[in-house]
Design an enzyme around this catalytic site. Structure first.
Site, PDB file in Angstrom:
ATOM      1  NE  ARG A 126      -3.516  -2.277   2.823  1.00  0.00           N
ATOM      2  CZ  ARG A 126      -3.197  -3.402   3.450  1.00  0.00           C
ATOM      3  NH1 ARG A 126      -1.987  -3.560   3.971  1.00  0.00           N
ATOM      4  NH2 ARG A 126      -4.075  -4.395   3.541  1.00  0.00           N
ATOM      5  CG  HIS A 151      -5.221   0.643  -3.885  1.00  0.00           C
ATOM      6  ND1 HIS A 151      -4.553   0.622  -2.674  1.00  0.00           N
ATOM      7  CD2 HIS A 151      -6.161  -0.330  -3.784  1.00  0.00           C
ATOM      8  CE1 HIS A 151      -5.081  -0.291  -1.886  1.00  0.00           C
ATOM      9  NE2 HIS A 151      -6.054  -0.891  -2.541  1.00  0.00           N
TER      10      HIS A 151
END
Length: 299
Positions: free
Chosen positions: A148, A245
């Site tokens: 992430r 993402h």
């Protein structure tokens, strides 16, 4: 006790008892602030007055703002946790959010980049400059590990172990996991750390431990990473939108397309539940169908 004090107690509860990440705490605070504003607009000054009817009015206002089902679900979850704390502390007799069901989730197929699109991104950075070296290392690591963006910005120099090609990542709930990375990422990281990062470090008084630095020599932020990716896309002449993402989605999709098992991908992504990883099977099923239709003699 006023709303502000309840909010402070809730933040303490999240940090100490729930071991929540800073990002989770921030989101929960925002959800609580919006709920408190709603209560004030309705003239409700006591949390004991919050019941199912009040909650339905609150949800109606959220939908009027065109919020997504996912955003509404998060707010319900945040407030359910908040009132659970209040119930435990005997501030309220019961949790009014227990009977509120979460809206059905939209399950869109995650967007990902094709190999040809990625190749263009990997060729745009000027590897003779500190920022170019940093950008290349950043891209290689994000795609090579699927971490992430928040995990990436929190990386320290000691997080990397080049002897076995792994990076130690602190994920949601401060849970740690090791993710392997390949030779392309290692080469880019070593180039950046031995040259570009040293030059960036001299420009500011930022952290000497953070792996990725900005042009001023201080630690890079999630927003900074998004801006970097946008600039790389612009320079590559790609027409697709790329966000951090999306590289995580691409990492998972490419692994599954090449035969990785779902449990391994779950562990690499740091998903607590396998259901979170299963969204990628939609993409891989589509991929397998195309292969079948193109390859089978009687397809």
């Amino acid at each position: 006790m006023g709303f502000q004090q309840y909010k402070e107690d809730f933040v303490e509860y999240l940090q100490i008892e729930k071991n929540a990440s800073p990002y989770t705490v921030t989101f929960y605070q925002d959800d609580l602030d919006s709920f408190f504003l709603f209560l004030k607009s309705e003239g409700i000054k006591d949390l004991k007055e919050v019941n199912y009817v009040v909650i339905r009015i609150f949800l109606t206002k959220l939908y009027d703002k065109k919020l997504s089902r996912r955003s509404v679900s998060r707010k319900i979850s945040s407030l359910r946790t908040f009132f659970r704390m209040l119930e435990r502390n005997e501030v309220v007799e019961s949790n009014p959010f227990v009977s509120v069901s979460l809206p059905k989730k939209d399950n869109p197929i995650p967007e990902f980049l094709y190999a040809e699109e990625l190749e263009k991104l990997f060729t745009v950075s000027d590897l003779t400059t500190p920022l170019g070296q940093r950008n290349q290392a950043l891209l290689e690591l994000l795609y090579g590990t699927g971490m992430r963006v928040s995990e990436c910005t929190n990386l320290k120099l000691h997080s990397l172990d080049f002897s076995i090609g792994t990076v130690l990542v602190r994920g949601k709930g401060n849970k740690e996991r090791y993710i392997p990375f390949g030779s392309y990422a290692q080469e880019a990281l070593e180039r950046y750390m031995n040259d570009g990062r040293e030059k960036l470090l001299k420009k500011g008084n930022g952290s000497k431990d953070h792996l990725f630095l900005n042009a001023r020599g201080t630690e890079l932020t999630p927003r900074g990473i998004r801006l970097i990716l946008n600039e790389m896309v612009k320079n590559s002449s790609l027409t697709v939108h790329v966000h951090p993402h999306k590289l995580r989605h691409t990492f998972a999709t490419h692994l599954l397309n090449e035969g990785a098992d779902l449990r391994s991908v779950q562990e690499l992504l740091g998903h607590e539940n396998l259901s979170s990883t299963q969204i990628y099977t939609h993409v891989t099923k589509d991929h397998l169908r195309k292969i079948y239709l193109n390859s089978h003699p009687r397809a």
